[in-house]
Design a protein around this motif. Structure first.
Motif, PDB file in Angstrom:
ATOM      1  N   ARG A   1      18.391  12.638  -5.478  1.00  0.00           N
ATOM      2  CA  ARG A   1      19.143  11.386  -5.549  1.00  0.00           C
ATOM      3  C   ARG A   1      18.217  10.180  -5.450  1.00  0.00           C
ATOM      4  NH1 ARG A   1      25.108   9.578  -3.841  1.00  0.00           N
ATOM      5  NH2 ARG A   1      25.990  10.317  -5.789  1.00  0.00           N
ATOM      6  N   VAL A   2      17.176  10.291  -4.651  1.00  0.00           N
ATOM      7  CA  VAL A   2      16.196   9.206  -4.561  1.00  0.00           C
ATOM      8  C   VAL A   2      15.572   8.981  -5.936  1.00  0.00           C
ATOM      9  CG1 VAL A   2      13.967   8.521  -3.614  1.00  0.00           C
ATOM     10  CG2 VAL A   2      15.694   9.540  -2.115  1.00  0.00           C
ATOM     11  N   ARG A   3      15.215  10.077  -6.608  1.00  0.00           N
ATOM     12  CA  ARG A   3      14.636   9.968  -7.952  1.00  0.00           C
ATOM     13  C   ARG A   3      15.630   9.328  -8.915  1.00  0.00           C
ATOM     14  NH1 ARG A   3      15.471  13.212 -12.057  1.00  0.00           N
ATOM     15  NH2 ARG A   3      16.263  14.900 -10.755  1.00  0.00           N
ATOM     16  N   ARG A   4      16.881   9.713  -8.806  1.00  0.00           N
ATOM     17  CA  ARG A   4      17.899   9.172  -9.711  1.00  0.00           C
ATOM     18  C   ARG A   4      18.164   7.690  -9.455  1.00  0.00           C
ATOM     19  NH1 ARG A   4      20.973  14.543  -8.416  1.00  0.00           N
ATOM     20  NH2 ARG A   4      20.031  15.902  -9.995  1.00  0.00           N
ATOM     21  N   VAL A   5      18.038   7.271  -8.203  1.00  0.00           N
ATOM     22  CA  VAL A   5      18.159   5.838  -7.906  1.00  0.00           C
ATOM     23  C   VAL A   5      17.091   5.076  -8.689  1.00  0.00           C
ATOM     24  CG1 VAL A   5      17.854   4.060  -6.139  1.00  0.00           C
ATOM     25  CG2 VAL A   5      19.237   6.088  -5.652  1.00  0.00           C
ATOM     26  N   GLY A   6      15.876   5.632  -8.712  1.00  0.00           N
ATOM     27  CA  GLY A   6      14.804   5.009  -9.479  1.00  0.00           C
ATOM     28  C   GLY A   6      15.107   4.981 -10.962  1.00  0.00           C
ATOM     29  N   GLN A   7      15.649   6.095 -11.482  1.00  0.00           N
ATOM     30  CA  GLN A   7      16.032   6.144 -12.892  1.00  0.00           C
ATOM     31  C   GLN A   7      17.051   5.060 -13.222  1.00  0.00           C
ATOM     32  OE1 GLN A   7      17.406  10.296 -13.144  1.00  0.00           O
ATOM     33  NE2 GLN A   7      16.003  10.615 -14.840  1.00  0.00           N
ATOM     34  N   LEU A   8      18.116   5.021 -12.431  1.00  0.00           N
ATOM     35  CA  LEU A   8      19.196   4.079 -12.705  1.00  0.00           C
ATOM     36  C   LEU A   8      18.723   2.637 -12.598  1.00  0.00           C
ATOM     37  CD1 LEU A   8      22.173   3.718 -13.377  1.00  0.00           C
ATOM     38  CD2 LEU A   8      22.672   3.805 -10.924  1.00  0.00           C
ATOM     39  N   SER A   9      17.921   2.361 -11.586  1.00  0.00           N
ATOM     40  CA  SER A   9      17.412   0.999 -11.407  1.00  0.00           C
ATOM     41  C   SER A   9      16.567   0.571 -12.604  1.00  0.00           C
ATOM     42  CB  SER A   9      16.587   0.902 -10.120  1.00  0.00           C
ATOM     43  OG  SER A   9      17.383   1.141  -8.982  1.00  0.00           O
ATOM     44  N   SER A  10      15.692   1.457 -13.055  1.00  0.00           N
ATOM     45  CA  SER A  10      14.824   1.136 -14.183  1.00  0.00           C
ATOM     46  C   SER A  10      15.620   0.909 -15.461  1.00  0.00           C
ATOM     47  CB  SER A  10      13.802   2.255 -14.399  1.00  0.00           C
ATOM     48  OG  SER A  10      12.934   2.371 -13.291  1.00  0.00           O
ATOM     49  N   ILE A  11      16.616   1.756 -15.702  1.00  0.00           N
ATOM     50  CA  ILE A  11      17.416   1.637 -16.917  1.00  0.00           C
ATOM     51  C   ILE A  11      18.233   0.348 -16.899  1.00  0.00           C
ATOM     52  CG2 ILE A  11      19.319   2.650 -18.232  1.00  0.00           C
ATOM     53  CD1 ILE A  11      18.313   5.410 -17.191  1.00  0.00           C
ATOM     54  N   VAL A  12      18.911   0.081 -15.793  1.00  0.00           N
ATOM     55  CA  VAL A  12      19.756  -1.111 -15.705  1.00  0.00           C
ATOM     56  C   VAL A  12      18.914  -2.376 -15.834  1.00  0.00           C
ATOM     57  CG1 VAL A  12      21.273  -2.464 -14.205  1.00  0.00           C
ATOM     58  CG2 VAL A  12      21.589   0.005 -14.400  1.00  0.00           C
ATOM     59  N   ARG A  13      17.754  -2.405 -15.187  1.00  0.00           N
ATOM     60  CA  ARG A  13      16.895  -3.589 -15.281  1.00  0.00           C
ATOM     61  C   ARG A  13      16.382  -3.775 -16.712  1.00  0.00           C
ATOM     62  NH1 ARG A  13      16.127  -5.395 -10.165  1.00  0.00           N
ATOM     63  NH2 ARG A  13      16.320  -3.850  -8.487  1.00  0.00           N
ATOM     64  N   ALA A  14      16.046  -2.672 -17.394  1.00  0.00           N
ATOM     65  CA  ALA A  14      15.583  -2.770 -18.780  1.00  0.00           C
ATOM     66  C   ALA A  14      16.696  -3.279 -19.687  1.00  0.00           C
ATOM     67  CB  ALA A  14      15.089  -1.405 -19.265  1.00  0.00           C
ATOM     68  N   VAL A  15      17.896  -2.739 -19.513  1.00  0.00           N
ATOM     69  CA  VAL A  15      19.030  -3.151 -20.338  1.00  0.00           C
ATOM     70  C   VAL A  15      19.361  -4.625 -20.128  1.00  0.00           C
ATOM     71  CG1 VAL A  15      21.525  -2.896 -20.651  1.00  0.00           C
ATOM     72  CG2 VAL A  15      20.062  -0.872 -20.572  1.00  0.00           C
ATOM     73  N   THR A  16      19.426  -5.062 -18.877  1.00  0.00           N
ATOM     74  CA  THR A  16      19.769  -6.459 -18.612  1.00  0.00           C
ATOM     75  C   THR A  16      18.692  -7.404 -19.142  1.00  0.00           C
ATOM     76  OG1 THR A  16      18.861  -6.248 -16.358  1.00  0.00           O
ATOM     77  CG2 THR A  16      21.218  -5.941 -16.613  1.00  0.00           C
ATOM     78  N   ALA A  17      17.433  -6.997 -19.060  1.00  0.00           N
ATOM     79  CA  ALA A  17      16.350  -7.834 -19.593  1.00  0.00           C
ATOM     80  C   ALA A  17      16.474  -7.974 -21.112  1.00  0.00           C
ATOM     81  CB  ALA A  17      14.992  -7.239 -19.227  1.00  0.00           C
ATOM     82  N   HIS A  18      16.770  -6.882 -21.801  1.00  0.00           N
ATOM     83  CA  HIS A  18      16.920  -6.946 -23.255  1.00  0.00           C
ATOM     84  C   HIS A  18      18.154  -7.754 -23.651  1.00  0.00           C
ATOM     85  CE1 HIS A  18      13.633  -4.550 -24.818  1.00  0.00           C
ATOM     86  NE2 HIS A  18      13.823  -3.667 -23.852  1.00  0.00           N
ATOM     87  N   ARG A  19      19.245  -7.600 -22.918  1.00  0.00           N
ATOM     88  CA  ARG A  19      20.449  -8.378 -23.228  1.00  0.00           C
ATOM     89  C   ARG A  19      20.178  -9.877 -23.102  1.00  0.00           C
ATOM     90  NH1 ARG A  19      25.846  -6.892 -22.331  1.00  0.00           N
ATOM     91  NH2 ARG A  19      25.895  -8.388 -20.593  1.00  0.00           N
ATOM     92  N   ARG A  20      19.415 -10.268 -22.093  1.00  0.00           N
ATOM     93  CA  ARG A  20      19.063 -11.689 -21.937  1.00  0.00           C
ATOM     94  C   ARG A  20      18.218 -12.157 -23.113  1.00  0.00           C
ATOM     95  NH1 ARG A  20      18.046 -10.355 -16.538  1.00  0.00           N
ATOM     96  NH2 ARG A  20      15.809 -10.309 -16.986  1.00  0.00           N
ATOM     97  N   ALA A  21      17.220 -11.355 -23.486  1.00  0.00           N
ATOM     98  CA  ALA A  21      16.312 -11.740 -24.569  1.00  0.00           C
ATOM     99  C   ALA A  21      17.048 -11.843 -25.898  1.00  0.00           C
ATOM    100  CB  ALA A  21      15.177 -10.730 -24.682  1.00  0.00           C
ATOM    101  N   LEU A  22      18.008 -10.947 -26.122  1.00  0.00           N
ATOM    102  CA  LEU A  22      18.717 -10.921 -27.396  1.00  0.00           C
ATOM    103  C   LEU A  22      19.741 -12.032 -27.533  1.00  0.00           C
ATOM    104  CD1 LEU A  22      19.361  -7.075 -27.563  1.00  0.00           C
ATOM    105  CD2 LEU A  22      17.769  -8.353 -29.018  1.00  0.00           C
ATOM    106  N   ASP A  23      20.023 -12.706 -26.442  1.00  0.00           N
ATOM    107  CA  ASP A  23      21.076 -13.725 -26.457  1.00  0.00           C
ATOM    108  C   ASP A  23      20.525 -15.131 -26.672  1.00  0.00           C
ATOM    109  OD1 ASP A  23      23.742 -14.461 -26.378  1.00  0.00           O
ATOM    110  OD2 ASP A  23      23.743 -14.813 -24.216  1.00  0.00           O
TER     111      ASP A  23
END
Length: 217
Positions: free
Chosen positions: A136-158
């Motif tokens: 679960r600790v590893r998955r927290v890292g996965q989820l955090s990285s994915i969400v941060r990447a997605v939100t960064a791209h959404r900001r850039a694309l807007d």
């Protein structure tokens, strides 16, 4: 005035047959809309995303559970809530959820009612999530990285950008969020080829900054 281009990213025509195109268009179409927990959960299930982030079947089920348990409902952060005339609060946003998960890793809570108080720059008070295993600790890292990447791209694309800048944005999005195997590399080649057609069509507008709506709507 919105510049009109004869072809747009939405005209790729690969959505039903190419999962990479599906991910690209899904992220593009979400730009400017509310970031929803259900949308993130669905994105995690996309095969190119799973391959890029090494998400197994067990990982996927638990990641989707963590999204629900974290309290994530919609919005990247308080600023995104404010943009749609909602109170500027982090409560139930992606930032809220990720901080609860991080607190669960760093400060395991002995009481389900315990809280961690923050200040004006941090979330608070927040109830840490229960993180019971190394997986679960590893998955927290996965989820955090994915969400941060997605939100960064959404900001850039807007925001407006030149054709060259749009090319870099879309290439980076595919590189950051998706992956292919040697046997499925043709999927990326088809998307790149279709994007190249768009760039060539829009080449005469090289010095013009294109709004998101001119590119993929």
């Amino acid at each position: 005035k919105l510049v009109q281009i004869p072809v747009s990213i939405a005209d790729l025509g690969l959505r039903r047959t190419n999962p990479l195109a599906q991910v690209l268009l899904t992220v593009l179409e979400s730009t400017g809309a509310r970031l929803r927990a259900s949308w993130i959960a669905d994105l995690l299930a996309a095969e190119p995303v799973r391959l890029r982030w090494k998400i197994s079947d067990e990982d996927l089920a638990d990641l989707q559970d963590m999204i629900r348990e974290s309290g994530l409902r919609w919005g990247a952060n308080a600023d995104e809530r404010k943009q749609v005339d909602q109170p500027a609060l982090d409560q139930n946003t992606a930032r809220f959820a990720l901080e609860r998960l991080a607190l669960g890793v760093l400060m395991p809570d002995e009481s389900p009612l315990g809280t961690i108080n923050g200040d004006s720059d941090l979330l608070g008070p927040a109830v840490p999530m229960t993180i019971e295993s190394r997986d679960r600790v590893r998955r927290v890292g996965q989820l955090s990285s994915i969400v941060r990447a997605v939100t960064a791209h959404r900001r850039a694309l807007d925001s407006c950008a030149t054709v060259t800048q749009w090319q870099k944005r879309l290439t980076q999005l595919l590189d950051d969020l998706t992956a292919v195997t040697p046997k499925t590399s043709w999927l990326r080649a088809r998307v790149d080829s279709s994007l190249a057609t768009f760039y060539q069509t829009a080449a005469t507008l090289e010095d013009t900054e294109l709004a998101p709506g001119a590119v993929y709507q």
